[in-house]
Design an enzyme around this catalytic site. Structure first.
Site, mmCIF file in Angstrom:
data_model
loop_
_atom_site.group_PDB
_atom_site.id
_atom_site.type_symbol
_atom_site.label_atom_id
_atom_site.label_comp_id
_atom_site.label_asym_id
_atom_site.label_seq_id
_atom_site.Cartn_x
_atom_site.Cartn_y
_atom_site.Cartn_z
ATOM 1 N N LYS A 196 0.817 -1.215 0.000
ATOM 2 C CA LYS A 196 0.000 0.000 0.000
ATOM 3 C C LYS A 196 0.860 1.278 0.000
ATOM 4 O O LYS A 196 2.066 1.212 0.230
ATOM 5 C CB LYS A 196 -0.963 -0.044 1.191
ATOM 6 C CG LYS A 196 -1.932 -1.252 1.128
ATOM 7 C CD LYS A 196 -3.001 -1.125 0.066
ATOM 8 C CE LYS A 196 -3.654 -2.402 -0.397
ATOM 9 N NZ LYS A 196 -4.429 -3.174 0.543
HETATM 10 C C1 LIG Z 1 -5.464 -4.346 0.879
HETATM 11 C C2 LIG Z 1 -6.946 -4.185 0.920
HETATM 12 C C3 LIG Z 1 -7.704 -4.492 2.061
HETATM 13 C C4 LIG Z 1 -7.130 -5.195 3.246
HETATM 14 O O1 LIG Z 1 -6.106 -4.535 3.859
HETATM 15 P P1 LIG Z 1 -5.293 -5.286 5.029
HETATM 16 O O2 LIG Z 1 -4.564 -4.182 5.704
HETATM 17 O O3 LIG Z 1 -4.392 -6.276 4.351
HETATM 18 O O4 LIG Z 1 -6.288 -5.933 5.910
HETATM 19 C C5 LIG Z 1 -9.050 -4.182 2.070
HETATM 20 N N1 LIG Z 1 -9.648 -3.644 0.991
HETATM 21 C C6 LIG Z 1 -8.963 -3.371 -0.142
HETATM 22 C C7 LIG Z 1 -9.696 -2.760 -1.289
HETATM 23 C C8 LIG Z 1 -7.601 -3.663 -0.216
HETATM 24 O O5 LIG Z 1 -6.931 -3.442 -1.359
#
Ligand SMILES: *Cc1c(COP(=O)(O)O)cnc(C)c1O
Length: 397
Positions: A196
């Site tokens: 991210k």
């Molecule tokens: C990465 C992601 C999540 C989950 O994030 P985590 O921190 O891994 O729990 C949820 N929604 C979307 C759209 C994502 O891309």
């Protein structure tokens, strides 16, 4: 150095594989972790609280809670609002499974609504049609970093007394009509997963009003009414009470130490993402086999993903083959997302057919996520552009 292999035309393949999305970690993050390990406090504590305060200010939220994932944040938001069996939550099929899994976890029913094909976020007109007396919340996903069309969604929420829980895993930092994502809905959940825009390895942040965040905070640490670090503080006490059966979703100070450095570096990292996007857009808008992503004038896009769409009628190969061809040219790519209704659990439980959400299904078949991260050099970007254009040239209809 590996030998460069020739492919159609005058194209020359880059010599090493370009990964899709490696983390951007500097010596600063590394020192911050080492300092924390030496500090004598490694779990939730002063660094986590400082990170919450800094993040809260950055996204112009009222209150923030640091967690071990975005998934945890979405789950806590539903639990704190007491959404459960018999309730419906409206969301999009064009998302990661976590957004919908948490609706199942609280025993509520996910109601999928098809997307606006231009920006691939929830279509508000269809959301309006899907509201029933059982609807409790709308969960928009700011897909790829482009905020969902929030104004009509907020109006619907107001009219029907619904909560808005935003999945902002992709949208740090982003804004909609001048309002920062993080300060709009009842709850907003951010992800600090390894890929991210801001990473703590694993981690997340939930923002909302002080009252809602306090409810989520209690649930995030076993349902105890005092945090462990306060209990073991000099002025703290050994006493606590469990007021609801909570979860174990807290962030550690080791993660927070990384997060604080990443937050300070975020504006500079975003600047690099925008520059890469400009170059991709410039190059790919020249080809009628390709459709570049849209950024509407009323938003500030976080550019988490660069989602290129293939005009399949101009090509002799499908999307899967296109990705294989990029891989043969040493370029990593991915797909975001396999729509929720195609996954066996959801398909079978709700009897969903691919055509039930035709826009999500159609767009899914022609989208590709290209490498987009701050560590891309100008040469890397050139390599991606040349590889994509070479595949188009080799397989043009
Ligand atoms: C990465 C992601 C999540 C989950 O994030 P985590 O921190 O891994 O729990 C949820 N929604 C979307 C759209 C994502 O891309």
């Amino acid at each position: 150095m590996a030998a460069k292999k020739s492919l159609p035309g005058s194209y020359t393949r880059r010599s090493t594989f370009l990964p899709f999305s490696p983390p951007d970690i500097t010596d600063e993050e590394i020192s911050a972790v080492v300092d924390t390990l030496r500090s004598g406090w490694i779990t939730t504590g002063p660094k986590t609280r400082a990170f919450e305060a800094e993040f809260c200010e950055f996204v112009e939220a009222e209150s923030a809670l640091a967690l071990n994932s975005c998934t945890a944040g979405l789950h806590l938001a539903l639990a704190a609002l007491e959404i459960g069996p018999g309730d419906e939550v409206i969301t999009t099929p064009m998302t990661f499974c976590a957004s919908v899994n948490v609706i199942e976890h609280v025993g509520a029913t996910p109601v999928l609504v098809d997307i606006d094909p231009e920006v691939l976020t929830l279509d508000p007109a269809r959301v309006a049609e899907a509201i029933t007396p059982r609807t409790k919340a709308i969960m928009p996903v700011h897909y790829a970093g482009h905020p969902a069309e929030m104004r009509p969604l907020l109006e619907l929420a107001e009219q029907h007394s619904l909560y808005i829980i935003e999945d902002a895993a992709h949208s740090l930092p982003a804004s909609y009509e001048g309002r920062t994502i993080g300060g709009i809905g009842d709850f907003t959940a951010f992800s600090f997963y390894a890929t991210k825009n801001l990473t703590t390895g694993e981690g997340g942040m939930l923002t909302g009003s002080p009252e809602y965040i306090e409810r989520a905070r209690v649930l995030s640490l076993h349902g105890m009414n005092r945090d462990a670090w306060k209990r073991y503080d000099a002025e703290g006490s050994w006493y606590y009470e469990v007021i609801r059966p909570g979860f174990k979703y807290n962030m550690t100070d080791i993660q927070a130490a990384i997060g604080r450095v990443q937050l300070a570096r975020l504006p500079e990292m975003q600047e690099r993402r925008r520059r890469v996007v400009e170059r991709y857009n410039e190059a790919f808008s020249q080809s009628d086999a390709l459709q570049i992503p849209v950024s509407r004038p009323n938003v500030e896009h976080a550019w988490h993903l660069y989602v290129l769409r293939l005009n399949l009628d101009q090509l002799t190969i499908n999307r899967a083959r296109f990705i294989e061809e990029l891989k043969a040219r040493n370029i990593g790519a991915s797909v975001h997302f396999i729509p929720i209704h195609l996954h066996p659990f959801y398909r079978d439980k709700y009897g969903w057919q691919p055509e039930d959400f035709p826009r999500a299904y159609e767009e899914y078949q022609r989208l590709i996520s290209l490498p987009l991260h701050p560590r891309l050099s100008d040469e890397d970007v050139t390599d991606v552009i040349e590889a994509v254009l070479n595949v188009v040239e080799a397989y043009r209809n």
